[in-house]
Design a protein around this motif. Structure first.
Motif, PDB file in Angstrom:
ATOM      1  N   THR A  53       0.829  -1.197   0.000  1.00 25.08           N
ATOM      2  CA  THR A  53       0.000   0.000   0.000  1.00 25.08           C
ATOM      3  C   THR A  53       0.866   1.250   0.000  1.00 25.08           C
ATOM      4  N   GLN A  54       0.252   2.374  -0.316  1.00 20.49           N
ATOM      5  CA  GLN A  54       0.986   3.635  -0.276  1.00 20.49           C
ATOM      6  C   GLN A  54       1.487   3.918   1.133  1.00 20.49           C
ATOM      7  N   ALA A  55       0.690   3.588   2.140  1.00 16.58           N
ATOM      8  CA  ALA A  55       1.116   3.809   3.522  1.00 16.58           C
ATOM      9  C   ALA A  55       2.349   2.984   3.858  1.00 16.58           C
ATOM     10  N   GLU A  56       2.414   1.754   3.360  1.00 12.82           N
ATOM     11  CA  GLU A  56       3.587   0.913   3.606  1.00 12.82           C
ATOM     12  C   GLU A  56       4.819   1.483   2.915  1.00 12.82           C
ATOM     13  N   ARG A  57       4.633   1.946   1.694  1.00 10.69           N
ATOM     14  CA  ARG A  57       5.773   2.510   0.961  1.00 10.69           C
ATOM     15  C   ARG A  57       6.282   3.773   1.654  1.00 10.69           C
ATOM     16  N   GLU A  58       5.363   4.599   2.128  1.00 17.33           N
ATOM     17  CA  GLU A  58       5.772   5.820   2.816  1.00 17.33           C
ATOM     18  C   GLU A  58       6.468   5.492   4.133  1.00 17.33           C
ATOM     19  N   ALA A  59       5.976   4.483   4.849  1.00 18.16           N
ATOM     20  CA  ALA A  59       6.618   4.084   6.106  1.00 18.16           C
ATOM     21  C   ALA A  59       8.043   3.597   5.861  1.00 18.16           C
ATOM     22  N   PHE A  60       8.236   2.837   4.786  1.00 18.67           N
ATOM     23  CA  PHE A  60       9.589   2.382   4.451  1.00 18.67           C
ATOM     24  C   PHE A  60      10.505   3.568   4.191  1.00 18.67           C
ATOM     25  N   LEU A  61      10.025   4.550   3.435  1.00 16.93           N
ATOM     26  CA  LEU A  61      10.854   5.701   3.115  1.00 16.93           C
ATOM     27  C   LEU A  61      11.169   6.526   4.356  1.00 16.93           C
ATOM     28  N   ARG A  62      10.231   6.657   5.272  1.00 19.34           N
ATOM     29  CA  ARG A  62      10.526   7.366   6.515  1.00 19.34           C
ATOM     30  C   ARG A  62      11.703   6.712   7.234  1.00 19.34           C
ATOM     31  N   GLN A  63      11.663   5.393   7.300  1.00 16.03           N
ATOM     32  CA  GLN A  63      12.730   4.648   7.966  1.00 16.03           C
ATOM     33  C   GLN A  63      14.050   4.798   7.226  1.00 16.03           C
ATOM     34  N   ALA A  64      14.010   4.662   5.897  1.00 14.42           N
ATOM     35  CA  ALA A  64      15.240   4.720   5.109  1.00 14.42           C
ATOM     36  C   ALA A  64      15.844   6.119   5.094  1.00 14.42           C
ATOM     37  N   PRO A 103      24.195  -3.157  -0.742  1.00 17.01           N
ATOM     38  CA  PRO A 103      23.996  -3.946   0.485  1.00 17.01           C
ATOM     39  C   PRO A 103      23.182  -3.204   1.532  1.00 17.01           C
ATOM     40  N   ARG A 104      23.315  -1.886   1.580  1.00 18.42           N
ATOM     41  CA  ARG A 104      22.563  -1.121   2.571  1.00 18.42           C
ATOM     42  C   ARG A 104      21.061  -1.149   2.270  1.00 18.42           C
ATOM     43  N   ILE A 105      20.686  -0.984   0.997  1.00 17.82           N
ATOM     44  CA  ILE A 105      19.261  -0.991   0.669  1.00 17.82           C
ATOM     45  C   ILE A 105      18.684  -2.386   0.835  1.00 17.82           C
ATOM     46  N   ALA A 106      19.461  -3.427   0.554  1.00 20.40           N
ATOM     47  CA  ALA A 106      18.992  -4.799   0.785  1.00 20.40           C
ATOM     48  C   ALA A 106      18.705  -5.014   2.266  1.00 20.40           C
ATOM     49  N   ALA A 115      12.314 -11.429   4.947  1.00 17.36           N
ATOM     50  CA  ALA A 115      13.085 -12.106   3.908  1.00 17.36           C
ATOM     51  C   ALA A 115      12.245 -12.490   2.704  1.00 17.36           C
ATOM     52  N   TRP A 116      11.045 -13.027   2.922  1.00 17.50           N
ATOM     53  CA  TRP A 116      10.250 -13.524   1.800  1.00 17.50           C
ATOM     54  C   TRP A 116       9.862 -12.397   0.851  1.00 17.50           C
ATOM     55  N   ARG A 117       9.349 -11.302   1.381  1.00 12.70           N
ATOM     56  CA  ARG A 117       8.921 -10.199   0.519  1.00 12.70           C
ATOM     57  C   ARG A 117      10.119  -9.465  -0.074  1.00 12.70           C
ATOM     58  N   SER A 118      11.210  -9.389   0.689  1.00  9.91           N
ATOM     59  CA  SER A 118      12.385  -8.668   0.201  1.00  9.91           C
ATOM     60  C   SER A 118      12.977  -9.318  -1.040  1.00  9.91           C
ATOM     61  N   GLY A 119      12.859 -10.655  -1.161  1.00  7.82           N
ATOM     62  CA  GLY A 119      13.388 -11.326  -2.345  1.00  7.82           C
ATOM     63  C   GLY A 119      12.760 -10.803  -3.618  1.00  7.82           C
ATOM     64  N   GLY A 120      11.439 -10.644  -3.627  1.00  6.72           N
ATOM     65  CA  GLY A 120      10.759 -10.108  -4.798  1.00  6.72           C
ATOM     66  C   GLY A 120      11.124  -8.660  -5.055  1.00  6.72           C
ATOM     67  N   ILE A 121      11.266  -7.870  -3.973  1.00  5.96           N
ATOM     68  CA  ILE A 121      11.632  -6.459  -4.129  1.00  5.96           C
ATOM     69  C   ILE A 121      13.008  -6.341  -4.759  1.00  5.96           C
ATOM     70  N   ILE A 122      13.947  -7.137  -4.292  1.00  8.48           N
ATOM     71  CA  ILE A 122      15.306  -7.072  -4.836  1.00  8.48           C
ATOM     72  C   ILE A 122      15.328  -7.482  -6.310  1.00  8.48           C
ATOM     73  N   CYS A 123      14.561  -8.491  -6.669  1.00  9.41           N
ATOM     74  CA  CYS A 123      14.491  -8.903  -8.083  1.00  9.41           C
ATOM     75  C   CYS A 123      13.923  -7.786  -8.947  1.00  9.41           C
TER      76      CYS A 123
END
Length: 235
Positions: A53-64, A103-106, A115-123
């Motif tokens: 969701t947009q909220a999830e994407r925004e939360a990730f960016l706040r953290q990053a 490596p930092r963004i991974a 781990a499971w969702r990150s695999g698809g994101i990295i691909c």
């Protein structure tokens, strides 16, 4: 990832607001305000990359953005602010300082999504990077360019870019080249970039068929001799 909605504006109200702008380095405290701006700079790209969701994407960016390192870190960003509130942003991705970005963004993905969702994101990130390649050592990429929606059309980003050039924070010497990427569908942003002195390069031949058509982009190189007079003042 570039989305700009500004034009030259000379109305008294717009000039008054520009007079109050402060141009500065972003800080970790700006993360909450910068997350929606950075997200707006590439909504389609972030939706493809991160999903959810947009909220999830925004939360990730706040953290990053709040972190001390990596391509999304506050350390890479310059802002135009009214008071303490950022209203426009750009990121400076210097190819001489991006060795640990991948490596930092991974790691950021793993912390935020598991781990499971990150695999698809990295691909998907590897596919996206074929279209928007990271800068090489003698390149600097201008990224995350955006203006808050209520401040668009007032020359705010133009002023931020001009200030960044005057402060010599972007490469100007021989051998170091400034680039940006813009969606081919974003003709308004491309027109502004041309006014600022960017010229479109030849279309790349190594596009991957895995990338959705709506994410096709064009790379532009900064060539100050091609800028429209008055668009910026680099000296």
């Amino acid at each position: 990832m570039s989305q700009i909605g500004v034009t030259r504006e000379s109305s008294p109200a717009a000039m008054h607001r520009q007079a109050k702008l402060v141009f500065r380095q972003a800080t970790a405290r700006d993360a909450a305000a910068l997350a929606p701006l950075v997200l707006a700079s590439g909504e389609l790209e972030f939706a493809y990359l991160l999903g959810g969701t947009q909220a999830e994407r925004e939360a990730f960016l706040r953290q990053a953005i709040a972190s001390d390192g990596g391509r999304f870190s506050w350390r890479r960003h310059r802002v135009a602010a009214l008071g303490n509130e950022p209203v426009a942003v750009l990121a400076i991705q210097d190819g001489r300082a991006n060795l640990l970005d991948d490596p930092r963004i991974a790691l950021d993905f793993l912390r935020a999504f598991g781990a499971w969702r990150s695999g698809g994101i990295i691909c998907r990130g590897l596919v996206l990077e074929r279209e928007i390649p990271a800068p090489k050592r003698r390149q600097t990429l201008l990224a995350h360019c955006a203006t808050r929606s209520d401040m668009r059309g007032q020359g705010v980003f133009r002023a931020l870019f001009a200030h960044t050039m005057r402060a010599r924070l972007l490469p100007a010497r021989a051998g170091q080249t400034l680039f940006l990427d813009v969606l081919r569908s974003n003709t308004r942003a491309a027109a502004l970039y041309r006014e600022l002195g960017f010229v479109a390069l030849d279309e790349r031949a190594d596009r991957t068929p895995k990338l959705p058509v709506h994410l096709r982009s064009s790379r532009m190189r900064f060539s100050p001799g091609d800028a429209v007079a008055g668009s910026y003042a680099p000296t």
